[in-house]
Structures are given as C-alpha cells and as structure tokens.
Design an enzyme around this catalytic site. Sequence first.
Site, PDB file in Angstrom:
ATOM      1  N   THR A  75      -8.172 -46.695 -10.901  1.00 50.73           N
ATOM      2  CA  THR A  75      -6.775 -47.385 -10.492  1.00 50.73           C
ATOM      3  C   THR A  75      -5.643 -46.696 -11.381  1.00 50.73           C
ATOM      4  O   THR A  75      -5.725 -46.331 -12.377  1.00 50.73           O
ATOM      5  CB  THR A  75      -6.914 -49.101 -10.812  1.00 50.73           C
ATOM      6  OG1 THR A  75      -8.112 -49.180 -10.238  1.00 50.73           O
ATOM      7  CG2 THR A  75      -5.756 -49.491 -10.181  1.00 50.73           C
TER       8      THR A  75
ATOM      9  N   GLY B   6     -10.654 -51.083 -18.308  1.00 60.45           N
ATOM     10  CA  GLY B   6     -11.224 -51.920 -19.483  1.00 60.45           C
ATOM     11  C   GLY B   6     -11.797 -50.837 -20.520  1.00 60.45           C
ATOM     12  O   GLY B   6     -12.484 -50.046 -20.162  1.00 60.45           O
TER      13      GLY B   6
ATOM     14  N   GLU C  63     -12.621 -54.557  -8.403  1.00 59.33           N
ATOM     15  CA  GLU C  63     -13.628 -53.927  -7.623  1.00 59.33           C
ATOM     16  C   GLU C  63     -13.633 -54.114  -6.101  1.00 59.33           C
ATOM     17  O   GLU C  63     -14.402 -54.456  -5.474  1.00 59.33           O
ATOM     18  CB  GLU C  63     -15.169 -54.721  -7.894  1.00 59.33           C
ATOM     19  CG  GLU C  63     -15.726 -54.117  -9.474  1.00 59.33           C
ATOM     20  CD  GLU C  63     -15.704 -52.766  -9.477  1.00 59.33           C
ATOM     21  OE1 GLU C  63     -15.779 -51.908  -8.494  1.00 59.33           O
ATOM     22  OE2 GLU C  63     -15.976 -52.154 -10.792  1.00 59.33           O
TER      23      GLU C  63
END
Length: 721
Positions: free
Chosen positions: A200, A239, A482
């Site tokens: 992303t 993350g 997701e």
Amino acid sequence: MNPDIVRERENASFNLELLTNILDGGEDKTNRRREIESLVIGDPDFQHEDLNFMSRSERYDAAVKKSAQMILKLREYGISDPEEIYAYKRVARGEFQEPLGVHFVMFVPTLHSQCTPEQHQKWVPLAESFQMLGTYAQTELGHERFFDPCSCVHRGRPEPLDLHLGMFLPTLLNQSSPAQLDAFFMPAWNLEIIGTYAQTEMGHGTHIRALETTATYDPSTQEFVLNSPTISSIKWWPGGLGKTANHAIVLAQLYTQGRCHGLHAFITPIRCMKTHMPLPGVVVGDIGPKFGFDEVDNGYLKLENVRIPRENMLMKYAKVEPDGTYMKPPSDKLTYGTMVFIRSMIVGESARALSKSCTIAIRYSAVRHQSELRPGEPEPQILDYQTQQFKLFPLLATAFAFHFVGQYMSKTYHRISGDINQGDFSELPELHALSAGLKAFTTWAANAGIEVCRMSCGGHGYSRCSSLPDIYVTFTPTCTYEGENTVMMLQTARYLLKSYKQARAGQQLTGIVSYLNEPQSRLQPHSVSSRPAIVDINDLASLVEAYKLRAAKLVELAAKNLQGELQQRKSNEDAWNNSSIDLVRASDAHCHYVVVKLFAAKLSEVGDTAVHSVLSTLALLYALHGIALNSGDFLQAGLLNVPQLDHISQRLKALLSEIRPDAVALVDAFDYRDEMLNSVLGRYDGNVYENMFEWAKRSPLNHTEVHESQHKYLKPLQSKL
Ligand SMILES: CCCCCCCCCCCCCCCC(=O)SCCNC(=O)CCNC(=O)[C@H](O)C(C)(C)COP(=O)(O)OP(=O)(O)OC[C@H]1O[C@@H](n2cnc3c(N)ncnc32)[C@H](O)[C@@H]1OP(=O)(O)O
Ligand SMILES: Cc1cc2nc3c(=O)[nH]c(=O)nc-3n(C[C@H](O)[C@H](O)[C@H](O)COP(=O)(O)OP(=O)(O)OC[C@H]3O[C@@H](n4cnc5c(N)ncnc54)[C@H](O)[C@@H]3O)c2cc1C
C-alpha cells in the site's frame, strides 16, 4: 464462584466438553491444545502488567520482547505443528487469540515420501532444520517447495513481527525461485532478515495496478533501481515497517527495456543488518498512533534510487533475464497470492473475535442484575430480558456459524493452493471469489457484533477492563486491510455475474456457484400475493433452499440491472458503477447462503443427540434471524409471505427461550481461559465487581494519592481566582 453462574452451568442441557471437541476437531486436539496453553499460563516469562496501563512505546517494547521469547520457547519445546504453534501463541499473546485448524504435519511426511533422491538431499536437511527451529514446516511437491503460511501467523493481538511471519515469509516462499529461497529463506527464518510486506502507498491501497513505486532494471550493473517518484507513492501502512523490519517485499511497477510490465515483488534491504540504521536512499519510520494496533509499528517507506541485485526480484513465476528480457508469469494474479491466503484465514478470525465477545457479554449478563421485572421481586439477571437475548443469542449463533465456515475456508484454501503449487490454476478464480466475499461478509458481521456485545454490557463495557474495546479496535481493520470489504464484495460479484452468464449460456458450473445452473434458481418474477410461500420456517433444509433462491434471485437482479445500464449505451465501467449497490447485495446474499448451508451441513457430522439439538437450535436461530433482517429480499423473491414473517418473529422468540438455559454453557464451550480473555466482565468465576475494583486500583493515575497537576495548575489557579 458467583452463585448465578454456577446455577447457569447446572442448567445446561448438553455435555459442553463434546461441543468443545467439535470446535477443536476432536478430543485429542482439545487435550493437546490445553496442554500447550498450560505451558504459557504457567510460564513466569509471560507475566506482565496489563497492556492497557502502558504507553504505546512500552506496548511495542513488550510485544517485541514477547515475540522473541515465543520464538525461543517454541524451539525449546520442539513445537512445530502449526496448530500447536497457534495454541501456544494464542495464550502467550493474551486476550485475542484462538487455535487454527490447520493440518500441516502431513507435509513433512510428504517430503520424505515424494522427493527424488536429489530433491531429498537438497531439501530435507533444510526442512528439518526448520523443524528444529520449531515454528515452521515446509515440504516439496514436485519441483516446487510448498509452504503452509498459516504456520507463521498467529491470530489475536497484532504484533510487530506479524508482517514478517504472515506476509513477508509466505510471499518469499510462494514467489521466489529455488535459488532465491536458498539465499533468503534461512536468514529470514532465523530472523537475521526481518521482513514486511510493503504494498500500500499513501495514494493507493485498493487499486494496486495504480501503485507508483518503480523498479527500473539496469542491465549494465544487473540491478533494479527502486524509486518513490511522488509523495503519494510513499509506502504507507505496512506492519513492522517503521522500526522492526530490516527488509521489505516491495511491490513496484517493473520497467525493463523501456517498457512497464506491471506490479512485481522485490526483496529490498531497508536497514543495515548490523546497526539497524536505515540504508542509503531509504527514508523509513512509524506512521504514528492509530485507532488500535498500538503494539505495531505500521510504517512509511520512501525509496530514493535504491539499488538491489537482479536476483532480488521474486522470480518463481515472472522473470527478468540478465540482459533485461522479460518473461511473463503463467497468470498475472499469482502476485496476489499472499492476499488470498490472509483473506482466507481472516474468516476464522471473525469467529474468534465474535466468540470471545459473546463469552464476555453472556457471562457478564448472567451475573449482572438490573431493574425490576416484577414489582417486589429481586432484580433479575439482565440475561433474562428478552431484548438482551435478542441482542446476544443471534450473535452467539453467528459465532458458531463462522467457526464452521472458517474451518471450511481454511480447508478449501489448502486444497486449492496445493493444486496451484502443482501448476493447476483452474480453481484460482473460485478461491479468490470465495475468500474475498467471505472475508467481507464475516468481518462486517463480527465487527458490528462486537460493538453490540460491548453496548450490551452497559457502562462497564466501555471500560478497557471488559476487553471489548481492545477486541474491537484490533478487529475492525480486518474490514479494511487485505482488501476493503466493499471492494472485495464487488470482486465476488464479478465472479457471480460471470458464472450467471455461463449458466445462461448452458455451461455446467461446478463448485459453490453450481446453484446458478438449477432451473428453479432462475425465478420468474411473480407478484408476492400470487406466489405460494415455499419456506417451511421450522425446517433448516427448507431455509437453506430459501437462502439459495434469494441469492440466485439477487444475482439475476444485479445482472439485469447491469444489462439495463448497458442498454442505455453506458460504458461497461459506468454501467458497473451504476449497478454496484445491487452487485454488493448479490454477493452478500451469496455469502449468506454459503454460511447457512455450511452450518446446516455441519449438523450432519454431530452424533451426540443433546449437542445436535442445541446446535440445531442455533442454526435455526441464525437462519431465521437473517431472514428477519433481510425480509424485503425474501418477500421480493416471493419466497415468503407477510403472515410468515409474523410466524418468524414468534419462532425467534421461542428460540431465544430455548437457548436461554444453555447460553453460559455454550460460551464455555468456546473454552477461552481467563488468561486468554483478559476480561474482568468475562471471568469464568463471575466475580466481576471485586476484580473490577482491584483492576482500577492498578491504574497509573492511582500510583500517587495526589496527582502533580494539582500542584502545577489547580492550586496556582485557585490562588489567582
Ligand atoms: C492465521 C491468519 C490470521 C490472519 C489475520 C491476522 C493477521 C495478523 C495481522 C495482520 C496485519 C494486517 C495485514 C494487512 C496487510 C495488508 O493489508 S497488505 C495490502 C492488501 N491490499 C489489498 O488487499 C488490495 C486490494 N486490492 C486488490 O486486491 C486488487 O487490486 C483488486 C481490488 C482485486 C483489483 O485488482 P485488478 O488487478 O484491478 O483486478 P480487476 O481488473 O478487478 O480483475 C482482473 C481479474 O483478476 C481477478 N483477480 C483479482 N484479484 C485476484 C486474486 N487475488 N486472485 C485471483 N484473481 C484475482 C479478478 O477476479 C478478475 O478476473 P476476471 O473477471 O477478469 O476473470
Ligand atoms: C491496521 C492496518 C494494517 C495494514 N497493514 C498493511 C500492510 O502490512 N501492508 C500493506 O501494504 N498495506 C497495509 N494496510 C493497508 C490496507 O491494505 C489498505 O488500507 C486497504 O487495502 C484499503 O485500501 P485504501 O486504504 O486505499 O482504501 P480506499 O480504497 O481508499 O477506500 C476508501 C473508500 O473507497 C471505496 N472504494 C475504493 N475503491 C472502490 C471501488 N473500486 N469500488 C467501490 N468503492 C471503492 C472503499 O469501499 C472505501 O469506502 C493496512 C491497513 C490497516 C488499517
């Protein structure tokens, strides 16, 4: 033990241990799970202050420490079966975890039985060293190493290493050439390489074809040059990227020989493996506090002419030759494989988050007394209020339904991804459509359900001691990450419409959409009054049929609306956008049908009469409650008539009463130990009030009797007024 909760348990109509065994997949699995859970609960290394009393930095620190301890301990105990790893991590990580029914231990025997001598020599020592490390297992099918990524991922409170384990390693394994695996996998396994999945960007999450990061091949040095050409191209959200990872799998547009070949994955070193300092050309950091995920350093990454060797492009499917020649993959959707995996697993996550929330809310409702039901009588348990039952019992039924759907989705993922690893891509579209739709359907429902559970606990549900706020903030991003849920529903709709067209053209469909072939699925419009109702509201099989017909009807309706738009000479894209509400509705109905069908199918596997009876009641409640919520659809399709809706409301009330005596036993059957729930309201012994008082005394604000702000601000203010 609180006497109310003792009495509740005495009232149970079934043997809850049998139900727990069904949820675990067998008595031996329950026993082993409990054994493993005890390893953590008795381990002083995992005792720490409640995370709610810590700062974000302290939470991050505690999470990294715990990850490191877990890896060492799993190795020390020799735990290598993925299910056992989950059981262990679930408790170690605290209140947000549950076991995962993944059967992975079969792969190492497959390695031994199916490898050629050369393959055996090459791979077995590697695989066995993984086993010794104790957190993963891998094997080889044909010429391709097959890896079960589930063995990497825990479910529950997120942690900084999640992306390394959940996305970085699976992507590495699924998309690397054998040589790349040899170069990268062992260091990644041993955590010399700590990776994340950087897809992303600030400007794009959903529309990944529009990602802007570039990887331009330079044949003179045989390197790729990575760049973030704009502000919006900065990688944002991954993350573990901010502070933990030293490598990232970067998704970038590949340029070679002057042409763009679309999105490909590149292993990119971002921090020095010795000093952990960012490498030249890498700008990396934490994106700041979020709604939840406090333990995780979701990060940003800006790449400025970062050079990586040609071998760092993941080349199992697509390739760039040394001279820059590009070789296409067999399917350009294979780059998206890791997302399909996590979507499949999130379905089981929904069941876990909702079952924990129901456990807390139902136990608390059994010990909480409030208001007057009958004048002069003691205050009743709030669980006796019909409205409280109506809030909670359909959610309890949903949690069971999603548990069984999660088991199915996991099994289906492993079956189809096994075929994909052997070069058979035929079921990839169905896997994508199923995982995208069920991910969206179950996370939306669980997300809303957690909040209902919290509110059903009144004011105390708002306290972090209930654990419900933490469950919510940790779970709610599953609706976004997701694949944003609406977008996922539209992907499923795309598959449904394609299947519908094929069925209309006389093609025989297989799999979960085969119902679109059935002639009765192609309903003709009837006025509601002229159409005889076809549903027997007491018969689960009849309700499954009704859900199927509703799905078929709504797929047909969406197809017709789309066709109508196209006939007005709209472009395909505009017609699609103008029909997208209908398309999402059709996908939702399809997923709802799948869930009801799978719940009903599960009942046939249950031998014990009492357990069968209570699960049947829950399945009926789930199905009828869904009809009541979506009654317009069923009426519109002529599957129900208005008097039947009234019967359904009455029947729903009767089902609530049937479930009432078993409610506490049903949540006990989920078998969450107090250490895993970490909720004062959801305590097994029901002793809520005294423990709430003890919990509050530990609040950092109570460390001193007089807070320093009194001296700094209020006293001076008083002296000035
Ligand atoms: C134990 C586990 C616990 C787990 C739970 C706990 C985890 C512990 C914490 C984790 C922490 C958070 C981790 C978050 C990590 C991120 O969030 S990573 C980033 C994830 N990002 C996304 O999911 C992006 C979503 N976007 C997409 O997937 C795609 O761009 C879209 C929306 C599907 C559209 O793609 P597109 O290339 O524009 O495709 P489109 O033109 O719509 O379709 C082209 C064809 O490809 C097909 N297609 C599209 N996608 C696929 C696919 N994936 N496969 C196959 N076919 C596909 C379409 O069906 C279509 O087929 P046809 O109809 O033409 O036959
Ligand atoms: C906690 C968390 C962790 C994450 N971890 C990672 C990670 O590790 N790695 C990574 O790469 N990413 C990660 N992400 C990013 C995540 O994958 C994206 O946020 C997600 O894919 C959604 O994309 P978006 O943010 O661009 O939303 P957008 O697409 O901008 O969505 C905004 C709205 O637009 C609508 N919309 C967009 N497109 C369409 C369409 N075609 N049709 C109809 N409606 C549309 C959506 O429905 C939504 O309502 C994480 C995000 C979160 C919140």
